[in-house]
Design a protein around this motif. Structure first.
Motif, PDB file in Angstrom:
ATOM      1  N   GLY A 181       0.792  -1.214   0.000  1.00 16.92           N
ATOM      2  CA  GLY A 181       0.000   0.000   0.000  1.00 16.92           C
ATOM      3  C   GLY A 181       0.829   1.271   0.000  1.00 16.92           C
ATOM      4  N   GLY A 182       2.154   1.135  -0.070  1.00 20.11           N
ATOM      5  CA  GLY A 182       3.021   2.299  -0.183  1.00 20.11           C
ATOM      6  C   GLY A 182       3.562   2.836   1.126  1.00 20.11           C
ATOM      7  N   HIS A 183       3.393   2.094   2.221  1.00 21.18           N
ATOM      8  CA  HIS A 183       3.867   2.572   3.521  1.00 21.18           C
ATOM      9  C   HIS A 183       5.283   2.062   3.801  1.00 21.18           C
ATOM     10  CE1 HIS A 183      -0.223   3.868   4.442  1.00 21.18           C
ATOM     11  NE2 HIS A 183      -0.643   2.704   4.002  1.00 21.18           N
ATOM     12  N   THR A 184       6.014   2.827   4.588  1.00 23.54           N
ATOM     13  CA  THR A 184       7.287   2.364   5.124  1.00 23.54           C
ATOM     14  C   THR A 184       6.989   1.549   6.375  1.00 23.54           C
ATOM     15  OG1 THR A 184       8.466   4.313   4.311  1.00 23.54           O
ATOM     16  CG2 THR A 184       9.511   3.068   6.077  1.00 23.54           C
ATOM     17  N   VAL A 185       7.496   0.325   6.434  1.00 20.02           N
ATOM     18  CA  VAL A 185       7.104  -0.597   7.501  1.00 20.02           C
ATOM     19  C   VAL A 185       8.319  -1.068   8.291  1.00 20.02           C
ATOM     20  CG1 VAL A 185       5.965  -2.793   8.036  1.00 20.02           C
ATOM     21  CG2 VAL A 185       5.124  -1.382   6.148  1.00 20.02           C
ATOM     22  N   ILE A 186       8.163  -1.064   9.610  1.00 22.66           N
ATOM     23  CA  ILE A 186       9.175  -1.622  10.511  1.00 22.66           C
ATOM     24  C   ILE A 186       8.498  -2.731  11.310  1.00 22.66           C
ATOM     25  CG2 ILE A 186      10.886  -1.127  12.298  1.00 22.66           C
ATOM     26  CD1 ILE A 186      10.406   1.878  11.694  1.00 22.66           C
ATOM     27  N   GLU A 187       9.043  -3.933  11.252  1.00 15.48           N
ATOM     28  CA  GLU A 187       8.480  -5.058  11.999  1.00 15.48           C
ATOM     29  C   GLU A 187       9.176  -5.170  13.355  1.00 15.48           C
ATOM     30  OE1 GLU A 187       8.416  -8.668   9.652  1.00 15.48           O
ATOM     31  OE2 GLU A 187       8.227  -7.491   7.797  1.00 15.48           O
ATOM     32  N   TYR A 188       8.388  -5.402  14.392  1.00 20.34           N
ATOM     33  CA  TYR A 188       8.959  -5.469  15.733  1.00 20.34           C
ATOM     34  C   TYR A 188       8.342  -6.645  16.496  1.00 20.34           C
ATOM     35  CZ  TYR A 188      10.789  -3.940  20.261  1.00 20.34           C
ATOM     36  OH  TYR A 188      11.460  -3.871  21.451  1.00 20.34           O
ATOM     37  N   ASP A 189       9.185  -7.592  16.884  1.00 17.78           N
ATOM     38  CA  ASP A 189       8.771  -8.750  17.674  1.00 17.78           C
ATOM     39  C   ASP A 189       8.808  -8.350  19.149  1.00 17.78           C
ATOM     40  OD1 ASP A 189       8.340 -11.170  18.916  1.00 17.78           O
ATOM     41  OD2 ASP A 189       9.860 -12.268  17.794  1.00 17.78           O
ATOM     42  N   VAL A 190       7.638  -8.214  19.748  1.00 17.71           N
ATOM     43  CA  VAL A 190       7.531  -7.708  21.122  1.00 17.71           C
ATOM     44  C   VAL A 190       7.950  -8.786  22.115  1.00 17.71           C
ATOM     45  CG1 VAL A 190       6.008  -6.726  22.862  1.00 17.71           C
ATOM     46  CG2 VAL A 190       5.674  -6.157  20.437  1.00 17.71           C
ATOM     47  N   LYS A 191       8.914  -8.440  22.962  1.00 14.91           N
ATOM     48  CA  LYS A 191       9.351  -9.311  24.045  1.00 14.91           C
ATOM     49  C   LYS A 191       8.924  -8.683  25.374  1.00 14.91           C
ATOM     50  CE  LYS A 191      11.573 -12.254  21.362  1.00 14.91           C
ATOM     51  NZ  LYS A 191      12.195 -11.517  20.291  1.00 14.91           N
ATOM     52  N   ARG A 192       9.179  -9.384  26.455  1.00  7.19           N
ATOM     53  CA  ARG A 192       8.770  -8.869  27.762  1.00  7.19           C
ATOM     54  C   ARG A 192       9.820  -7.890  28.273  1.00  7.19           C
ATOM     55  NH1 ARG A 192       5.188 -12.858  31.374  1.00  7.19           N
ATOM     56  NH2 ARG A 192       3.944 -11.261  32.409  1.00  7.19           N
ATOM     57  N   ASP A 193      10.027  -6.809  27.520  1.00  5.88           N
ATOM     58  CA  ASP A 193      11.040  -5.805  27.835  1.00  5.88           C
ATOM     59  C   ASP A 193      10.440  -4.443  27.497  1.00  5.88           C
ATOM     60  OD1 ASP A 193      13.200  -4.081  27.994  1.00  5.88           O
ATOM     61  OD2 ASP A 193      14.612  -5.497  27.080  1.00  5.88           O
ATOM     62  N   LEU A 194       9.832  -3.802  28.480  1.00 11.62           N
ATOM     63  CA  LEU A 194       9.132  -2.546  28.255  1.00 11.62           C
ATOM     64  C   LEU A 194      10.084  -1.428  27.841  1.00 11.62           C
ATOM     65  CD1 LEU A 194       6.440  -1.072  28.317  1.00 11.62           C
ATOM     66  CD2 LEU A 194       6.800  -0.649  30.756  1.00 11.62           C
ATOM     67  N   ARG A 195      11.256  -1.389  28.435  1.00 12.28           N
ATOM     68  CA  ARG A 195      12.217  -0.334  28.095  1.00 12.28           C
ATOM     69  C   ARG A 195      12.598  -0.409  26.615  1.00 12.28           C
ATOM     70  NH1 ARG A 195      15.401   2.974  30.901  1.00 12.28           N
ATOM     71  NH2 ARG A 195      14.907   1.929  32.850  1.00 12.28           N
ATOM     72  N   ALA A 196      12.845  -1.626  26.123  1.00 16.59           N
ATOM     73  CA  ALA A 196      13.213  -1.780  24.714  1.00 16.59           C
ATOM     74  C   ALA A 196      12.079  -1.337  23.799  1.00 16.59           C
ATOM     75  CB  ALA A 196      13.588  -3.232  24.427  1.00 16.59           C
ATOM     76  N   LEU A 197      10.845  -1.649  24.185  1.00 15.96           N
ATOM     77  CA  LEU A 197       9.694  -1.252  23.376  1.00 15.96           C
ATOM     78  C   LEU A 197       9.547   0.263  23.344  1.00 15.96           C
ATOM     79  CD1 LEU A 197       7.144  -1.919  21.749  1.00 15.96           C
ATOM     80  CD2 LEU A 197       5.913  -2.155  23.921  1.00 15.96           C
ATOM     81  N   VAL A 198       9.698   0.901  24.502  1.00 13.88           N
ATOM     82  CA  VAL A 198       9.588   2.358  24.558  1.00 13.88           C
ATOM     83  C   VAL A 198      10.692   3.011  23.740  1.00 13.88           C
ATOM     84  CG1 VAL A 198       9.752   4.358  26.091  1.00 13.88           C
ATOM     85  CG2 VAL A 198       8.395   2.371  26.779  1.00 13.88           C
ATOM     86  N   ASP A 199      11.904   2.498  23.836  1.00 15.85           N
ATOM     87  CA  ASP A 199      13.023   3.053  23.062  1.00 15.85           C
ATOM     88  C   ASP A 199      12.777   2.903  21.566  1.00 15.85           C
ATOM     89  OD1 ASP A 199      14.332   3.770  25.362  1.00 15.85           O
ATOM     90  OD2 ASP A 199      15.682   2.032  25.378  1.00 15.85           O
ATOM     91  N   PHE A 200      12.117   1.810  21.181  1.00 15.50           N
ATOM     92  CA  PHE A 200      11.810   1.600  19.759  1.00 15.50           C
ATOM     93  C   PHE A 200      10.748   2.586  19.282  1.00 15.50           C
ATOM     94  CE2 PHE A 200       8.702  -0.499  16.900  1.00 15.50           C
ATOM     95  CZ  PHE A 200       9.461  -0.496  15.738  1.00 15.50           C
ATOM     96  N   LEU A 201       9.704   2.771  20.078  1.00 16.75           N
ATOM     97  CA  LEU A 201       8.593   3.625  19.672  1.00 16.75           C
ATOM     98  C   LEU A 201       8.923   5.107  19.768  1.00 16.75           C
ATOM     99  CD1 LEU A 201       5.689   1.678  21.435  1.00 16.75           C
ATOM    100  CD2 LEU A 201       6.169   1.765  18.983  1.00 16.75           C
ATOM    101  N   ARG A 202       9.726   5.469  20.769  1.00 15.64           N
ATOM    102  CA  ARG A 202      10.098   6.873  20.969  1.00 15.64           C
ATOM    103  C   ARG A 202      11.610   6.966  21.188  1.00 15.64           C
ATOM    104  NH1 ARG A 202       6.513   8.413  18.540  1.00 15.64           N
ATOM    105  NH2 ARG A 202       4.623   9.525  19.207  1.00 15.64           N
ATOM    106  N   PRO A 203      12.394   6.751  20.111  1.00 13.48           N
ATOM    107  CA  PRO A 203      13.856   6.803  20.251  1.00 13.48           C
ATOM    108  C   PRO A 203      14.328   8.181  20.692  1.00 13.48           C
ATOM    109  CG  PRO A 203      13.206   6.771  17.930  1.00 13.48           C
ATOM    110  CD  PRO A 203      11.972   6.491  18.718  1.00 13.48           C
ATOM    111  N   ALA A 204      15.430   8.189  21.413  1.00 16.73           N
ATOM    112  CA  ALA A 204      15.940   9.436  22.004  1.00 16.73           C
ATOM    113  C   ALA A 204      16.187  10.518  20.959  1.00 16.73           C
ATOM    114  CB  ALA A 204      17.231   9.138  22.772  1.00 16.73           C
ATOM    115  N   GLY A 205      16.655  10.128  19.780  1.00 19.03           N
ATOM    116  CA  GLY A 205      16.952  11.112  18.747  1.00 19.03           C
ATOM    117  C   GLY A 205      15.774  11.469  17.873  1.00 19.03           C
ATOM    118  N   GLY A 206      14.578  10.940  18.207  1.00 21.99           N
ATOM    119  CA  GLY A 206      13.406  11.185  17.378  1.00 21.99           C
ATOM    120  C   GLY A 206      13.332  10.214  16.214  1.00 21.99           C
ATOM    121  N   GLY A 207      12.311  10.367  15.409  1.00 20.94           N
ATOM    122  CA  GLY A 207      12.188   9.526  14.216  1.00 20.94           C
ATOM    123  C   GLY A 207      11.473   8.213  14.429  1.00 20.94           C
TER     124      GLY A 207
END
Length: 309
Positions: A32-58
């Motif tokens: 459909g024309g979207h840029t896609v990032i696949e993420y396998d969720v583990k029981r690590d909340l910090r890693a998930l937050v860092d992925f969704l809201r990285p320190a440098g933005g983006g």
């Protein structure tokens, strides 16, 4: 161009199904024309937050939630996304939590006039003392999806085996009177019922195997049932969706005892706030029947993502 993060996996019994759903959704989003990032969720909340809201933005613009089962569709991951103010697909925290709690959802349905199967919640260990209602009846975990842990107890079945199998899902189980007849399902997109599908499994009932093994279940869409039953199934599916406060795509599962007159034998079993998105899944199949392609469905879901304030 929208960057979409597809969350999949998790650690519930439905992990493998979620991975299949996630991969298929990611492919449809790319088509459909979207840029896609696949993420396998583990029981690590910090890693998930860092992925969704990285320190440098983006970080991603939208999350496509392809997780199934506990923590993925019961309001938990939705709560994290709300706190982070990340738009996400499917229903919000409250709707997801109530829909996943089968006894609570039943209360909501009956309060607005939707018929459900006769049932009650019992302590799992009480099954060792004998049948809680006349056979046949259904034993279900109170908070699992994809028919995980569902057993139909028939004459001659060993109840102690069922009780032992349920031990991994907690101390309480839902007991429902078995409704004979036909298995139906209805997909809802926003505030519109798409269609009714009849499911004809070649196994004893529409269990986990029947849902996810190719060739085990025949899908008939539109369902070859009387018009009044067809319309009532759509009406109740939409009522359930709205009563729980759902958004985006959902799917209601029903049974119809066709030995009873009119719609008297129709009952709603449950509402799925995150229906399966595998190649064998029912909601995408109904969308296709309605003229909506896979990539169009994925784009529609992203466009109808929830926007936390």
């Amino acid at each position: 161009m929208t960057t979409v993060a597809v969350l999949m996996g998790g650690w519930s019994p439905e992990r493998e199904v979620s991975l299949v759903s996630g991969k298929a959704c990611a492919e449809g989003l790319r088509d459909g024309g979207h840029t896609v990032i696949e993420y396998d969720v583990k029981r690590d909340l910090r890693a998930l937050v860092d992925f969704l809201r990285p320190a440098g933005g983006g970080g991603p613009d939208v999350v496509f939630n392809a997780m199934h089962g506990k923590y993925g569709e019961d309001g938990c991951i939705q709560g994290v996304l709300e706190i982070l103010a990340v738009p996400y697909t499917h229903s919000g925290v409250l709707a997801s939590a109530i829909a996943m709690d089968k006894p609570m959802a039943r209360h909501v349905f009956t309060s607005i006039g939707i018929r459900v199967a006769l049932g009650k919640v019992v302590e799992r260990r009480s099954l060792a003392s004998g049948d809680p209602m006349p056979r046949p009846y259904v034993v279900k975990p109170i908070d699992q999806g994809s028919s995980v842990g569902v057993h139909i107890v028939r004459e001659g079945d060993n109840l102690s085996v069922v009780e032992a199998a349920e031990a991994q899902f907690g101390e309480r189980v839902l007991i429902e009177q078995f409704v004979p007849g036909r298995e139906l399902t209805v997909a809802i997109m926003a505030d519109k019922a798409v269609a009714v599908t009849e499911l004809r499994p070649r196994t004893r009932f529409y269990d986990y195997e029947a849902k996810y093994t190719d060739g085990v279940t025949e899908h008939l869409v539109p369902a070859p049932i009387p018009a009044e039953v067809y319309e009532k199934a759509k009406e109740w599916a939409l009522m359930a969706h709205q009563a729980l406060g759902c958004t985006g795509l959902t799917r209601a599962d029903l049974r119809w005892d066709d030995s009873k007159p009119g719609t008297d034998g129709l009952v709603v079993l449950e509402l799925n706030t995150q229906p399966g998105m595998t190649p064998l899944s029912l909601a995408p199949e109904q969308a296709k029947w309605a003229g909506i392609s896979w990539s169009q469905l994925m784009t529609w879901m992203v466009e109808h993502a929830r926007r936390p304030s």
